[in-house]
Every structure is written in C-alpha cells, then in structure tokens.
Design a protein around this motif. Sequence first.
Motif, mmCIF file in Angstrom:
data_model
loop_
_atom_site.group_PDB
_atom_site.id
_atom_site.type_symbol
_atom_site.label_atom_id
_atom_site.label_comp_id
_atom_site.label_asym_id
_atom_site.label_seq_id
_atom_site.Cartn_x
_atom_site.Cartn_y
_atom_site.Cartn_z
ATOM 1 N N SER A 153 -35.387 -6.392 34.173
ATOM 2 C CA SER A 153 -34.053 -6.481 33.592
ATOM 3 C C SER A 153 -33.548 -5.134 33.081
ATOM 4 C CB SER A 153 -34.087 -7.500 32.449
ATOM 5 O OG SER A 153 -32.810 -7.776 31.980
ATOM 6 N N MET A 187 -33.642 -2.365 34.294
ATOM 7 C CA MET A 187 -33.029 -1.529 35.334
ATOM 8 C C MET A 187 -31.769 -2.149 35.914
ATOM 9 S SD MET A 187 -36.484 -0.338 37.345
ATOM 10 C CE MET A 187 -37.170 -1.996 37.455
ATOM 11 N N ARG A 188 -31.454 -3.362 35.450
ATOM 12 C CA ARG A 188 -30.374 -4.129 36.076
ATOM 13 C C ARG A 188 -28.987 -3.733 35.573
ATOM 14 N NH1 ARG A 188 -33.502 -8.763 37.882
ATOM 15 N NH2 ARG A 188 -33.408 -9.648 35.804
ATOM 16 N N TRP A 189 -28.772 -2.473 35.314
ATOM 17 C CA TRP A 189 -27.428 -2.005 34.954
ATOM 18 C C TRP A 189 -27.015 -0.867 35.872
ATOM 19 C CZ3 TRP A 189 -27.313 3.150 33.585
ATOM 20 C CH2 TRP A 189 -28.555 3.726 33.240
#
Lengths: 194, 194
Positions: free
Chosen positions: A159, A161-163
Amino acid sequence: MPKTKISRRKREILNAAAVLFRYKGYAATSMRDLAEKVGLEVSSLYSHIKSKEEILTTLCFHCGDLYSEGLEKIIEMDADALQKIDAIMDLHINIAIDHPSSITVFNDEWKHLSENELQQFLQVRRNYEKGIKQILQEGIDCNLLKDYPLDILMNTMLSSMRWIHYIKTDNNPIDTKITRDIVKKMLLNGVARK
Amino acid sequence: MPKTKISRRKREILNAAAVLFRYKGYAATSMRDLAEKVGLEVSSLYSHIKSKEEILTTLCFHCGDLYSEGLEKIIEMDADALQKIDAIMDLHINIAIDHPSSITVFNDEWKHLSENELQQFLQVRRNYEKGIKQILQEGIDCNLLKDYPLDILMNTMLSSMRWIHYIKTDNNPIDTKITRDIVKKMLLNGVARK
DNA sequence: CCTACCGATCGGTAGG
DNA sequence: CCTACCGATCGGTAGG
C-alpha cells in the motif's frame, strides 16, 4: 490463456481506454467517449474488440501478468529475502511509473469484471499475495525482518507504494530515482531519526 | 456550508448509498439499486434527497470534515512533531475502521463530483495536505524525522494506511489494536531488523 | 410515499 | 470502417 497477437489499432484502443478509465472510471466511460478519443465511429470499435468488458478484462489481466511474471523471477533469484523485497519494491515502482493508467484500472476498476473473469482475477491476486508472504516469512525466519503479522506487513508494504502511479501524469513527471530510493528506505528503516 | 439537520430516513439512505458506492462504484450504482436497498420506490428517494450527486457530495464532504477537524485538533496539540504524527496515524486508522464504506467513497469516487463541488473538494484536500506537511517539516526541523522530501514522506505515510478500510468488512473485522500498533511501528522504524 | 411516465444515453447489431 | 438503428436502462418529474 492463449496470447493472441494484438493489432496496432487494437493497442491504440486499449491504451485510450486505459486513460479514460483511469480518469472517469470504467462505468462512467462510454463507448462514445472511447470512439471519439480514437477517431472512429462507435460501431467501428467493434471490429477490433468484442465488448467494453473485453477491454477491461484485457487491461486487468495484462497488468496481472506484469506483476505475476515479475514476482516469479524474483522468487527464483539467488538472493536473500531482503534483496527479494528490494526487487519487489522495484517491480511495483517500475510498473507504476511505466503504466500509470492501466495500473489505475487494475487497482480500482477490477470490481467491474464479470463473474467469471472476476473470480479468475481474484485467484491471480491471491496467488500473488501468497508469493509475497512467502518471501516475507523467509525474511522473518532468517532474522532479516521484524516478526510482524504477514497480513499487516504485506498490506502496509504494498500500500505504501500505491500513490506513485496516481501522482504521475504527463504534467507531473516524478523523479524515479529519488522516489524509488526514499520509499525503499522509508519502508526498511522508517522515518524516525534515532 | 451550513449544516442542516439530517433526518433518520436520510441518514439511512446515505448509509445504504455509501455501501453500494463502495462495492459497485458511484457510476455503476443506480437509484433503483439504492431504492431497493432501503425499501422504497425510486421516486420516493427524491423526497429525501435532491439528486444522486447530492448523495455523493454529502458523503465526500462529510469524510473531508472528519479528516480536517481531526487535523485541526492535532495541530493545536501541545506536543512534539512525533506525537502529532502518531495522532495523525490514529486519526486515519480510526476513520478507516469506523467508516470503511464512506471512506472508500471519499477515496475512490470523488472524481464523479460535479465541477463546483470537485474544485471545493480538491481545495479541502490541498489544505489538509498542507497541514500534514507542516507537521512533517516541523519534525524534520527538530531532528525527529529524517530529512526526506515532504511529498514522498507524506504520500508514503498516508498511503501506507490506505488498505485498512478496504480490508475491513462485516465478515472480516480487523484487530484494531494490533493493526494500529504495528502500522505505526512500521512507519516510524521500518521493517528491517537491525 | 406511490403510480405513471419521460427524454437521454447506454452497449451493441445489421448490413453494407 | 460507416449509416442506421434498437431495446434496455438511466436519473429524474408530475401529480396525487
């Protein structure tokens, strides 16, 4: 799943669809939107694709393959768990930067897959997560990683890295090297000084 | 924005809508779906709400308020940056656990807001992020935090918690205490042993 | 809160 | 690849 060759025109349609789905969402994107974007009449789209859903399916499973094949290679690496985790982060960050649109579709629009494809998709995801957890467990066993619950470890890691794919647009390129370097450091060593 | 009282029936409609939007997405949820869920005829919904969009707007701004008001209190705390960051993480984790459906709408469906509301929403978000970054900067200045770029720091931090609301369903409650504790530790000190 | 209804738009097809 | 078209479904309104 046999991989049939995809014509140049079909690629173009898929790419345009990925961008539209990214910004408008799958359900709110009409085939008229898509036709306009690629400069065709709506009905002409159907010479290249079977249905709107086929587009979504193709996009989702293509991304799924990127992740799964990447992980496969990492699992086979001759390296310790920490190096493998490093490689997993590279994999995710690379995919996010190279395919920001289709990755958004993969992340946010898979729920619109039809029943059969949805089940298949969830299976692929479960497999992937199993592979990730095995590497994390290996890290814990070798005393390289802190002994936290695998679920929390995996979810927080993936999560975090989920930007990147989300921030990255044509107007807002991101500094890949710095981002990659710092996100990794943050995850491995935290943000607190001391 | 004056806060008008919301009737029990309207609350019920908003809650049902949040759940539907969470699992089907805003665009793919029809007013017929919603009517069925609350046991009314479609047209009767319009005695309580003005439009489908009004529901989305209410949901998004209600969540925005939860975050903004929470952050406001944190900013006024008599505490160092590390304690404030701890409080920010509590804020996010609490909201995720207490309002998993509306938080999903807030996170994933705001793009369907109409132009005016969209701009307002983005403004609220920019303000929020500014507040977060100030606290992070404070932490760096006081040598409590590592000197990483604020953007990466903020995005990675907030993103790392963005799976909790998603995992949490009625069938899958999550252990709040453990999750909260470990996610915080991961962010502050990393996962690597040593 | 319901019955009855509407114009707009949707994904998709027939036929060339 | 286009013209012409279709049945289904959409958000929403009139009137009670």
